[in-house]
Scaffold this active site. Structure first.
Site: not given
Length: 508
Positions: A267-269
């Site tokens: 994910s972007k996280r």
């Protein structure tokens, strides 16, 4: 359907393109090119509420930057357009109606409040509400209502959706849907466990499921190559093809790209936490947020393509470096793994380092010049030579500055730890004598400087460390960099003597 290979990449323009989506595009492209087929870009913008301005252009720019351009799509109109689903609206409605007339779909008038009531009621009883053959006759739809009641509701302008009748035990249809997947083999689904998906929404737009099937049929898509997250949709899609008497394309569902550490999808996280991009090119949101991209972080497109190709695909050999032509020749869906592929940011940098070393110094100097201009530094005639000296220790164009800023700016400070070791009581005196020696040098080539300086050190029994360490600190500011005489030759006599004199003054 034509037997010619035609594949499509069909993203939704809802924001920046995740590298998982980019890999899907790449695998479609490689498969199409290997088979002499066509790679189509279709924009799936049926969900107008989530449409983000600029996302479509971003997708096109990404494919072009990666050198995997589409053959047909927006701006490259072929015989199968339009290539935006929003422009094909009328087409979808007639097939929804055709499914209703064939008894394969039905009108459903249930309001959101009614559906929420049923969901909560099921939750209280420890069950999950599924709109399907179990309960459709108890809900508000054209199966439970009379023909007159349905016509009245439609005439009164009541909102409705069109649902697909997935399973009807009274019709003696097959109870299992078997999907042949080119990566996973046969995958089976029990119809009685599946819900009656919405095909047409209240806003007059089709859902992904109906639009996807209609478009794939009329665009003569031969192979549907997409992410694993779409695997649960396969039974519905197969049943839709059957209900419309259309040929079913071949399916291949790609494995997920997993987090570098821990479990779950990348994910972007994860990128934010570990300091790497998850988008191919930079995305600027309307809220003013800036999401980094591989291009803006200094990666070459070849490195990104090579990295993505090996995320879930195995060539069956030890080879890791592939240019695009080699990937097209070697790629096969049969060698795509079923299991998720763990993303490795360090491996991505390894690919980037390789491709930087492969580039010739002339093309690299052009890229480095752009960076120098931004720093307000004039072009250096020795740029290619400088790059040749510092390239091996670099992975990005920005590393050239980090590795060789001293070629363009004299050091202002000297590394404290190195200075304690290198600067001694006799250092100013020795450097003053070195200045005299250098001033006499007509030939300021690295070879001549090496011979002259080393002969002088040896003849006077000075000790190499007593001269070479202070000299490097004078020119570089720290104990790093290539051969010190190569540095001196590029800097030139005037600059070298100026920097040595600066150290003498500093020590005095």
């Amino acid at each position: 359907m034509s037997k010619k290979v035609r594949v499509r990449f069909a993203p939704s323009p809802t924001g920046p393109l995740h590298i998982g989506g980019v890999r899907t595009a790449l695998f479609n492209y490689l498969f199409a090119k290997q088979c002499g087929g066509k790679f189509i870009l279709r924009i799936e913008d049926t969900d107008q509420n989530r449409y983000v301005e600029g996302a479509e252009a971003y997708i096109v720019e990404t494919l072009n930057w990666l050198n995997i351009p589409f053959d047909e799509g927006i701006g490259k109109e072929g015989l199968y357009g339009p290539y935006r689903q929003s422009e094909r609206k009328k087409m979808y409605q007639q097939y929804a109606e055709q499914l209703i007339s064939r008894g394969k779909a039905y009108y459903a008038f249930d309001t959101n409040d009614e559906l929420n009531f049923h969901r909560k009621d099921h939750e209280k009883k420890g069950k999950t509400f599924i709109y399907n053959w179990h309960n459709r006759e108890k809900l508000t739809n054209s199966i439970s209502l009379t023909k007159e009641e349905v016509e009245k509701k439609i005439a009164n302008g009541e909102d409705y959706v069109v649902r697909f009748k997935m399973y009807d035990p009274g019709q003696n249809t097959e109870e299992v849907v078997v999907a042949e997947d080119l990566i996973r083999g046969n995958v089976s689904f029990k119809k009685e466990l599946l819900d009656d998906k919405v095909l047409f929404k209240q806003d007059g737009m089709p859902t992904y499921h109906l639009a996807n099937i209609v478009d794939d049929h009329f665009m003569e898509i031969s192979h549907v190559i997409r992410g694993e997250e779409w695997l649960p949709s396969v039974p519905l899609h197969i049943e839709l093809y059957k209900a419309l008497d259309w040929e079913i394309p071949k399916f291949a569902h790609l494995p997920l790209i997993m987090k570098p550490v821990g479990k779950g999808k990348l994910s972007k996280r994860d990128g934010d936490k570990m300091g790497f991009p998850v988008f191919p090119i930079q995305w600027n949101s309307k809220k003013g947020e800036v999401f980094s991209g591989y291009r803006e972080d200094g990666y070459f497109s070849e490195a990104v393509v090579n990295m993505l190709a090996l995320l879930g695909w195995n060539p069956g050999t030890e080879q890791e470096i592939f240019n695009l032509e080699e990937l097209i020749k070697s790629f096969s869906l049969a060698r795509v793994n079923k299991a998720g592929a763990k993303f490795d940011p360090e491996k991505t940098k390894w690919f980037q380092h390789h491709y930087l070393q492969e580039r010739d110094n002339k093309s690299l100097s052009t890229l480095f010049t752009n960076l120098l201009i931004k720093k307000g530094i004039d072009h250096n005639k020795n740029l290619e030579k400088i790059i040749g000296l510092i390239k091996e220790r670099s992975s990005f164009i920005a590393d050239f500055w980090e590795q060789g800023s001293y070629f363009f700016e004299a050091p202002i400070i000297y590394n404290e730890k190195a200075a304690k070791k290198a600067f001694k009581e006799k250092t100013p005196q020795l450097l003053s004598k070195l200045v005299v020696l250098l001033e006499e040098c007509v030939d300021f080539s690295s070879e001549n400087l090496t011979d002259k300086t080393k002969s002088w050190i040896t003849e006077n029994d000075i000790g190499f460390g007593n001269v070479m360490m202070p000299l490097r600190l004078a020119l570089v500011g720290e104990m790093k960099g290539p051969d010190v005489f190569e540095i001196a030759a590029i800097l030139g006599k005037k600059e070298v003597i100026s920097r040595i004199n600066k150290v003498i003054a500093f020590l005095s």
